[in-house]
Design an enzyme around this catalytic site. Sequence first.
Site, mmCIF file in Angstrom:
data_model
loop_
_atom_site.group_PDB
_atom_site.id
_atom_site.type_symbol
_atom_site.label_atom_id
_atom_site.label_comp_id
_atom_site.label_asym_id
_atom_site.label_seq_id
_atom_site.Cartn_x
_atom_site.Cartn_y
_atom_site.Cartn_z
ATOM 1 C CE1 TYR A 156 -14.899 23.572 -10.087
ATOM 2 C CE2 TYR A 156 -13.149 23.049 -8.538
ATOM 3 C CZ TYR A 156 -14.486 23.237 -8.813
ATOM 4 O OH TYR A 156 -15.415 23.121 -7.802
ATOM 5 C CB THR A 191 -22.374 16.309 -7.191
ATOM 6 O OG1 THR A 191 -21.146 16.812 -7.737
ATOM 7 C CG2 THR A 191 -22.610 16.881 -5.810
#
Length: 269
Positions: A156, A191
Amino acid sequence: MSTRPAVLVSGSATGIGRAIVGRFARAGWLVGVYDIDAVGAERAVRELVAEHGAAAAVGGVLDVTVPEQWDAVIADFTEGSGGRLDLLVNNAGILFGGRFADVPLDAHLRTVDVNVKGVLSGCHAAHAALRATAGSGVINVCSASAIYGQAELASYSASKFAVRGLTEALEIEWRDEGIRVQAVWPLFVATAMTEDLHIASTDALGVHLTPGDVAEEVFAMAQPRRGLRRVLSPRVHTAVGLPGKVMAVVADVAPSLVSRAVNRRIARP
Ligand SMILES: NC(=O)c1ccc[n+]([C@@H]2O[C@H](COP(=O)([O-])OP(=O)(O)OC[C@H]3O[C@@H](n4cnc5c(N)ncnc54)[C@H](O)[C@@H]3O)[C@@H](O)[C@H]2O)c1
């Protein structure tokens, strides 16, 4: 050409993307809600239209890893916007946390497909429409994990370094064509992406930002910067929130040995 500015946001059915389309719709923009989640995108469009009127939002399916889908989406969206593409926000992204060797290779490769190739394909597909729209721009959703390689977020973090590099290169290349290219760098945001993420750095730093915080920053970044301010301070990268802004400034001035020590400390369970 329509008088309503137009923004297309990838991955905007939920999370940060959903907050971004909401912020721009509130300001009177036409927003394009595109996501791999067809049901979610449709729901978001319905909600935005109910809140801001029929001309506020359009959308549909987009898998950012498929270049042909990008081409079709840009064509559809600009047909409805009267040819305008004032802003492209490359927001769609995925994350698999964990120690590098414990995360299946497929997950690492998928991360590169979505977070790197997806952004690259979006910029490529949108270029002609952006060039045809005066004062247009691109905002790539990068991350504070592009400051220094993050343990337990290796692919990532690497993908966001690629987004950083692409943004910097295109900012220079496309400036002459009147297209402003920037990246926004949030720290951890509450989120679905961080909901089940339990790694040492989330434990150490916490999750303090909301999608609305990022949307406000993106909206501010989209405002025109004119004259001397534009020349002296092109503001390619913008961190979100005070801790993220401090980390970015410190990383800019600290020797790399210090950055490594700080990041080792953050990543220690
Ligand atoms: N949440 C955080 O802590 C955080 C921090 C920094 C940066 N970011 C970045 O912000 C962006 C949005 O993340 P989020 O936190 O809102 O995540 P999220 O998981 O809540 O939302 C991501 C959205 O992208 C969509 N998506 C996934 N793959 C896609 C694909 N192939 N094509 C199109 N859409 C796809 C999903 O369906 C979802 O709607 C990502 O680029 C992420 O890397 C997030």
